[in-house]
Motif scaffolding. Structure first.
Motif: not given
Lengths: 199, 324, 166
Positions: B15-33
């Motif tokens: 809950p609270g993860v509102a924006q799709a852009a936000d998710v995309a950013q986190q996905t990208d970051a996790l991708n790098w990890l």
């Protein structure tokens, strides 16, 4: 706890960069040190200069203080040495060795020898402080007066006082606090505004 | 990839993860990890790095090779006592000069070490940290992607990771406390990535007669939950139990119980042992750089909790320990 | 009871933690300085120790401010000696007292929520007594993903019996 422990904590804080903690030690021991040194240095304003120098020397020497002795004992030795050196540099002969080195000299309460370490300008103020405190003491309820006397004059711990007065330690703490505040109330107008931390 | 998908699933489900852009950013970051986690094991590299922990700084040299027979690695201490740790897959040997011109060799357990700091499983990270990209930066003279892991609460620290743009290798990693002070960091000062590395360079260099010493007696044995007469609950948010062991520690005659908890990135150990006459159990917290340790006594047992987490975390975990 | 804290502090009758808690924030408590000065003045007066001149403190404060701040070297940290003594150390426990910062907790009133716990750093550099951290750290590092501790924590297991550690 006790005197030694609070001093130790203040020293440790000062040793690790807390100058303010050292200031608290100075506030606590300045008069005692002044009285000690006035036994050897007659001129009151010179006494204060030497007291100041001794505290600065002590501050610089802090890293080498390991707490083997009580802080005041260590300070006392620095004070004596500073006074000695001062007298020598002034071309005056320091008093005899026995007088200087005797540890008892520090605790020597010679009633008639109330060393007046005040300049004439301060003498009046100093007298007034003493009078005010004594008067305030007389006006205190008996149990408050006893508690603060046992603490300040007899040097007893709260636990010892509680035992003597047959009351809980918390009561001792409260009585001493109230005694101090009553006296302080009478002193403050005399000493200046609250912002005045001179005293 | 599965780890990444799981992590994203965790993200999206929250809950609270509102924006799709936000998710995309986190996905990208996790991708790098993910990339960085793998790169440490799959690439050949050789470099010098510093490890700063609190007021201490140490310099080490690491050489890592991956070939058809697996991973081979050598870690050398460049300051302080000379020491070499040589690893071949799961086998680890540590070389240290003894006083008498001989070299002590000891078998050790494999340990996570820089640049292989990241776990393969990222779900814990996704759940307890907010991953985001920061501005590109340089480390060891190379351009890096910077990933920041913001803690979601005060039970863990912030992490900042510099990942080589070209190869995905972790080049610099920092841990920051709530005051934004760096409490620990690793950083390559120079590194060569890729290319051939001569396996000869992985041989021990410390001169002297090599003496193999037996390793610590009794490897730790894993305990069943039912064998454990202790409970640790509630745990601070995000922490789960990783394992429970019974083991011997140096200097102790009686085995201690060792419980390990993790939030996916930070780990906390809980040690439980009977109080001996010698030990002076005292409730206290202490810190060395990034590690906090807290001890207390429960039912005649000393509880010692430590980990790379803020003080309240070790405290809370310790306070949650109770005897069944 | 809270009111009498400074009075008890001046007598050294607060426990170690409470004392530290106050001293840590002392600079921000002008009242502390004023009461401390006053109480000691009263005590000295009762012992017939006369006050110094009114501007002594101001003059001294000026002198002290000019002094370079003393920072005692951390006594327990011998330079470049590993935390774990690998040769026969007199006492491994002593060596492990290196530079651990004892922390004090101030629990602010509130419903026990962790966010109200404030950690203040004490000045003493001593380890939790009776603990040899190294063994625990060595065990911990086997499981810690991101934990690689500094070299001088590692290899606790290289400590052998006969060196006084066991």
């Amino acid at each position: 706890m006790g005197d030694r422990e609070i001093d130790q904590q203040l020293v440790e804080r000062a040793q690790h960069g807390d100058k303010h903690a050292f200031g608290l030690l100075v506030a606590k021991y300045q008069r005692k040190l002044g009285r000690l040194l006035s036994r050897f240095i007659r001129n009151p304003s010179e006494v204060e200069d030497v007291v100041q120098e001794a505290f600065i020397k002590a501050y610089r020497a802090l890293p080498s203080f390991r707490g083997e002795s009580a802080f005041y004992t260590w300070l006392y030795r620095i004070g004596i040495n500073t006074a000695k050196n001062y007298l020598v540099s002034e071309g005056r002969r320091p008093p005899t060795t026995t007088e200087f080195d005797s540890e008892e000299a520090e605790g020597f309460e010679d009633a008639e020898q109330l060393r007046n370490i005040n300049t004439p300008e301060n003498e009046l103020m100093s007298k007034q402080v003493a009078e005010t405190v004594n008067k305030a003491m007389d006006s205190l309820p008996e149990e408050l007066k006893t508690a603060i006397t046992l603490r300040e004059i007899e040097g007893l711990s709260y636990e010892e006082i509680a035992s003597m007065m047959n009351c809980p330690i918390g009561t001792v703490r409260s009585r001493i606090f109230r005694a101090r505040e009553t006296i302080a109330e009478k002193l403050r107008p005399m000493l200046g505004t609250d912002k005045d931390t001179r005293w | 990839m599965r780890a990444l998908l799981l992590a994203v699933a965790v993200l999206v489900g929250m809950p609270g993860v509102a924006q799709a852009a936000d998710v995309a950013q986190q996905t990208d970051a996790l991708n790098w990890l993910n990339k960085a986690a793998a790169a440490a094991h799959q690439l050949n590299y050789s470099g010098t790095y510093i490890h700063q922990h609190g007021a201490h700084i140490e310099t080490s040299k690491i050489t890592h090779i991956k070939d058809e027979s697996g991973e081979h690695e050598k870690l050398e201490a460049l300051d302080g006592t000379p020491r070499e740790v040589i690893r071949n897959n799961e086998e680890v040997l540590c070389f240290k000069p003894d006083n008498s011109a001989s070299v002590v060799m000891e078998k050790r357990k494999i340990e996570k070490s820089f640049p292989a700091l990241l776990p393969r499983q990222l779900d814990g990270i996704a759940e307890n940290y907010r991953a985001r990209s920061a501005e590109l930066d340089r480390a060891a003279g190379r351009d890096c992607k910077v990933i920041v892991l913001d803690p979601k609460d005060q039970y863990r620290y912030q992490h900042k990771l510099w990942i080589d743009l070209a190869t995905g290798l972790l080049l610099k990693a920092g841990m920051l406390n709530e005051k934004n002070e760096v409490i620990r960091q690793f950083a390559f000062t120079q590194v060569e990535i890729g290319g051939q590395i001569d396996k000869e360079s992985l041989k021990p260099k410390i001169a002297g007669k090599k003496v193999l010493v037996p390793s610590e007696p009794a490897a730790a044995t894993e305990l069943q939950q039912s064998d454990l007469s202790w409970a640790v609950k509630p745990l601070p948010p995000g922490f789960t139990q990783v394992t429970v062991l019974k083991r011997m520690l140096p200097g102790k005659d009686i085995p201690v119980k060792h419980l390990v908890f993790s939030d996916g990135l930070a780990t906390v150990s809980v040690f439980i042992e009977p109080v001996t006459a010698m030990g002076k159990p005292m409730q206290s917290v202490a810190r060395q750089g990034a590690i906090h340790v807290y001890t207390r006594t429960v039912a005649d047992h000393r509880i010692t909790v430590l980990g790379e987490v803020p003080a309240i975390t070790v405290m809370q975990i310790a306070n949650s320990v109770s005897k069944n | 009871m809270m009111e009498s804290r400074i009075s008890a502090l001046a007598d050294g009758e607060l426990d170690h933690e409470e004392t530290n808690a106050i001293l840590v924030t002392a600079r921000d408590l002008p009242e502390l300085q004023q009461k401390w000065n006053m109480y000691h003045l009263i005590g000295d007066s009762l012992r017939q120790t006369s006050p110094l001149s009114p501007d002594f403190n101001v003059r001294f404060a000026g002198q002290l401010a000019k002094e370079p701040t003393v920072l005692a070297p951390r006594r327990f940290l011998p330079r470049r000696t590993p935390l774990i003594a690998l040769s026969a150390a007199a006492s491994v426990a002593a060596v492990s007292l290196v530079a651990w910062v004892a922390l004090q907790f101030n629990h602010e009133s509130g419903a026990g929520s962790a966010s109200h716990i404030v950690v203040a750093e004490a000045s003493t550099a001593s380890a939790p007594s009776g603990i040899n951290i190294n063994g625990y750290l060595a065990a911990h590092q086997e499981y810690s993903h991101a934990a690689q501790p500094p070299r001088h924590y590692q290899h606790a297991s290289l400590e052998k019996s006969g060196d006084g550690g066991r």
